[in-house]
Design a protein around this motif. Structure first.
Motif, PDB file in Angstrom:
ATOM      1  N   TRP A 161       0.819  -1.208   0.000  1.00  0.00           N
ATOM      2  CA  TRP A 161       0.000   0.000   0.000  1.00  0.00           C
ATOM      3  C   TRP A 161       0.860   1.269   0.000  1.00  0.00           C
ATOM      4  CZ3 TRP A 161      -4.532   1.810  -1.135  1.00  0.00           C
ATOM      5  CH2 TRP A 161      -4.944   3.044  -0.633  1.00  0.00           C
ATOM      6  N   GLU A 162       1.885   1.302   0.841  1.00  0.00           N
ATOM      7  CA  GLU A 162       2.720   2.505   0.924  1.00  0.00           C
ATOM      8  C   GLU A 162       3.448   2.768  -0.389  1.00  0.00           C
ATOM      9  OE1 GLU A 162       5.267   2.172   4.296  1.00  0.00           O
ATOM     10  OE2 GLU A 162       3.622   2.370   5.742  1.00  0.00           O
ATOM     11  N   LYS A 163       3.855   1.711  -1.092  1.00  0.00           N
ATOM     12  CA  LYS A 163       4.479   1.902  -2.410  1.00  0.00           C
ATOM     13  C   LYS A 163       3.493   2.517  -3.388  1.00  0.00           C
ATOM     14  CE  LYS A 163       8.132  -1.582  -2.541  1.00  0.00           C
ATOM     15  NZ  LYS A 163       8.697  -2.723  -3.310  1.00  0.00           N
ATOM     16  N   LYS A 164       2.271   2.033  -3.353  1.00  0.00           N
ATOM     17  CA  LYS A 164       1.252   2.556  -4.264  1.00  0.00           C
ATOM     18  C   LYS A 164       0.993   4.030  -3.980  1.00  0.00           C
ATOM     19  CE  LYS A 164      -3.393   1.773  -6.025  1.00  0.00           C
ATOM     20  NZ  LYS A 164      -4.281   0.759  -6.563  1.00  0.00           N
ATOM     21  N   GLU A 165       0.944   4.409  -2.715  1.00  0.00           N
ATOM     22  CA  GLU A 165       0.723   5.802  -2.352  1.00  0.00           C
ATOM     23  C   GLU A 165       1.921   6.672  -2.751  1.00  0.00           C
ATOM     24  OE1 GLU A 165      -2.355   7.272  -0.471  1.00  0.00           O
ATOM     25  OE2 GLU A 165      -2.619   5.809  -2.070  1.00  0.00           O
ATOM     26  N   ARG A 166       3.127   6.155  -2.578  1.00  0.00           N
ATOM     27  CA  ARG A 166       4.316   6.915  -3.006  1.00  0.00           C
ATOM     28  C   ARG A 166       4.335   7.082  -4.515  1.00  0.00           C
ATOM     29  NH1 ARG A 166       7.306   3.534   0.353  1.00  0.00           N
ATOM     30  NH2 ARG A 166       8.492   2.749  -1.420  1.00  0.00           N
ATOM     31  N   ALA A 167       3.886   6.071  -5.225  1.00  0.00           N
ATOM     32  CA  ALA A 167       3.829   6.174  -6.684  1.00  0.00           C
ATOM     33  C   ALA A 167       2.867   7.274  -7.108  1.00  0.00           C
ATOM     34  CB  ALA A 167       3.417   4.834  -7.286  1.00  0.00           C
ATOM     35  N   MET A 168       1.717   7.382  -6.438  1.00  0.00           N
ATOM     36  CA  MET A 168       0.778   8.450  -6.759  1.00  0.00           C
ATOM     37  C   MET A 168       1.384   9.820  -6.489  1.00  0.00           C
ATOM     38  SD  MET A 168      -2.166   9.320  -7.934  1.00  0.00           S
ATOM     39  CE  MET A 168      -3.484   8.115  -7.810  1.00  0.00           C
ATOM     40  N   ASP A 169       2.221   9.910  -5.476  1.00  0.00           N
ATOM     41  CA  ASP A 169       2.878  11.181  -5.162  1.00  0.00           C
ATOM     42  C   ASP A 169       3.736  11.691  -6.317  1.00  0.00           C
ATOM     43  OD1 ASP A 169       1.781  11.241  -2.619  1.00  0.00           O
ATOM     44  OD2 ASP A 169       3.529  10.322  -1.665  1.00  0.00           O
ATOM     45  N   MET A 170       4.173  10.809  -7.192  1.00  0.00           N
ATOM     46  CA  MET A 170       5.044  11.191  -8.305  1.00  0.00           C
ATOM     47  C   MET A 170       4.288  11.936  -9.412  1.00  0.00           C
ATOM     48  SD  MET A 170       8.028   9.952  -7.414  1.00  0.00           S
ATOM     49  CE  MET A 170       7.561  10.340  -5.715  1.00  0.00           C
ATOM     50  N   LEU A 171       2.970  11.822  -9.441  1.00  0.00           N
ATOM     51  CA  LEU A 171       2.187  12.307 -10.578  1.00  0.00           C
ATOM     52  C   LEU A 171       1.742  13.752 -10.381  1.00  0.00           C
ATOM     53  CD1 LEU A 171       0.009   9.131 -11.276  1.00  0.00           C
ATOM     54  CD2 LEU A 171       2.284   9.706 -12.144  1.00  0.00           C
ATOM     55  N   ASP A 172       2.695  14.658 -10.389  1.00  0.00           N
ATOM     56  CA  ASP A 172       2.405  16.065 -10.108  1.00  0.00           C
ATOM     57  C   ASP A 172       1.353  16.647 -11.046  1.00  0.00           C
ATOM     58  OD1 ASP A 172       4.301  15.950  -8.131  1.00  0.00           O
ATOM     59  OD2 ASP A 172       5.891  16.907  -9.308  1.00  0.00           O
ATOM     60  N   SER A 173       1.489  16.413 -12.340  1.00  0.00           N
ATOM     61  CA  SER A 173       0.552  17.000 -13.307  1.00  0.00           C
ATOM     62  C   SER A 173      -0.856  16.483 -13.089  1.00  0.00           C
ATOM     63  CB  SER A 173       1.008  16.692 -14.739  1.00  0.00           C
ATOM     64  OG  SER A 173       2.269  17.262 -15.005  1.00  0.00           O
ATOM     65  N   GLN A 174      -0.979  15.182 -12.865  1.00  0.00           N
ATOM     66  CA  GLN A 174      -2.296  14.594 -12.622  1.00  0.00           C
ATOM     67  C   GLN A 174      -2.910  15.146 -11.345  1.00  0.00           C
ATOM     68  OE1 GLN A 174      -4.316  12.209 -14.386  1.00  0.00           O
ATOM     69  NE2 GLN A 174      -5.723  13.025 -12.859  1.00  0.00           N
ATOM     70  N   LEU A 175      -2.117  15.275 -10.296  1.00  0.00           N
ATOM     71  CA  LEU A 175      -2.636  15.766  -9.025  1.00  0.00           C
ATOM     72  C   LEU A 175      -3.091  17.217  -9.140  1.00  0.00           C
ATOM     73  CD1 LEU A 175      -0.041  14.164  -6.590  1.00  0.00           C
ATOM     74  CD2 LEU A 175      -2.369  13.377  -7.087  1.00  0.00           C
ATOM     75  N   GLU A 176      -2.356  18.017  -9.886  1.00  0.00           N
ATOM     76  CA  GLU A 176      -2.755  19.407 -10.089  1.00  0.00           C
ATOM     77  C   GLU A 176      -4.067  19.488 -10.866  1.00  0.00           C
ATOM     78  OE1 GLU A 176      -0.911  23.654 -11.676  1.00  0.00           O
ATOM     79  OE2 GLU A 176       0.151  21.772 -12.093  1.00  0.00           O
ATOM     80  N   PHE A 177      -4.176  18.676 -11.917  1.00  0.00           N
ATOM     81  CA  PHE A 177      -5.415  18.623 -12.706  1.00  0.00           C
ATOM     82  C   PHE A 177      -6.581  18.182 -11.827  1.00  0.00           C
ATOM     83  CE2 PHE A 177      -8.438  16.139 -15.241  1.00  0.00           C
ATOM     84  CZ  PHE A 177      -8.799  17.069 -16.212  1.00  0.00           C
ATOM     85  N   SER A 178      -6.369  17.146 -11.026  1.00  0.00           N
ATOM     86  CA  SER A 178      -7.424  16.662 -10.139  1.00  0.00           C
ATOM     87  C   SER A 178      -7.810  17.724  -9.120  1.00  0.00           C
ATOM     88  CB  SER A 178      -6.969  15.391  -9.415  1.00  0.00           C
ATOM     89  OG  SER A 178      -6.779  14.326 -10.308  1.00  0.00           O
TER      90      SER A 178
END
Length: 250
Positions: A161-178
């Motif tokens: 789970w923690e790896k999956k959450e860290r992977a999501m942290d990498m997606l700056d453009s997606q997070l900004e869009f969201s």
């Protein structure tokens, strides 16, 4: 999931590698190899998606550089995906769910679904052998559809789970869009219920990450513990076809 499998994820958009990242990371943890291919990902976002894939332990990720609004069933498009399948020679393919793709209004999902299934089928036939020298036909792997409307399989991802959450942290453009999307669509009171302190977050990337954290946990708990499941956190899939067992299993 058996140990030591070779899994190929055939994605349409970049964030999908994280959405099924639990299964990809769990496979690596169990001694297998995970690979990924993304059809549509802007050049500026590709380093972020690559970083996310590395966090998950994905051995190699390829960007096929299809253009938005132009995905088709041309021979050239089929060869791009057939080439990936024959190079990796996967035991398992994870890809988008056909039923989900017809309801999702993201562009290109519907032609992409037909293209993906056609390429999977053609990869096992004598298709484009001269144009793809040295790449022999590969039998159709076991197929699992990600984020399905009607799952028949769940994978325990608590350990990764923690790896999956860290992977999501990498997606700056997606997070900004969201973050822009959530900030516009959510009533301020609702946003505070979902994530106390949402109104005090200073930028769209933080707001996107905050709501994704809530959504991620809710979805994975729902498919795990909340549905009388055996796992705290689970990713849902739909396996194509029947399960072929020598005997019934627990």
């Amino acid at each position: 999931m058996a140990k030591g499998q070779k899994i190929l994820f055939l994605g349409v958009y970049g964030m999908e590698v994280v959405e099924c990242g639990g299964a990809l990371a769990k496979n690596v943890l169990n001694g297998g190899e995970s690979f990924a291919s993304i059809m549509l990902c802007r050049e500026t976002s590709q380093p972020q998606v690559r970083n996310a894939a590395e966090v998950l332990g994905v051995k190699d990720i390829k960007f096929l550089n299809f253009q938005y609004g132009t995905v088709d069933l041309s021979v050239e498009s089929k060869k791009k995906i057939v080439k990936i399948i024959r190079e990796v020679k996967p035991d398992i393919i994870i890809t988008q769910d056909p039923e989900h793709s017809f309801h999702d209004l993201d562009p290109d999902r519907r032609p992409a679904m037909t293209l993906l299934l056609e390429a999977i089928a053609l990869s096992s036939r004598d298709f484009a052998l001269d144009e793809l020298p040295g790449l022999e036909p590969h039998p159709i792997p076991t197929i699992y559809y990600m984020t399905p409307h009607h799952p028949n399989t769940v994978v325990d991802i608590t350990e990764v789970w923690e790896k999956k959450e860290r992977a999501m942290d990498m997606l700056d453009s997606q997070l900004e869009f969201s973050g822009m999307h959530f900030d516009e669509m959510l009533d301020p009171k609702a946003a505070e219920i979902l994530y106390p302190g949402f109104s005090k977050l200073t930028n769209f990337q933080e707001k996107g990450r905050a709501i994704h954290q809530v959504l991620d946990k809710a979805v994975h708990v729902y498919h795990g513990l909340a549905t009388h499941g055996h796992f705290a956190l689970a990713e849902a899939y739909r396996r194509e076809g029947n399960f072929h067992l020598q005997e019934l299993i627990v």
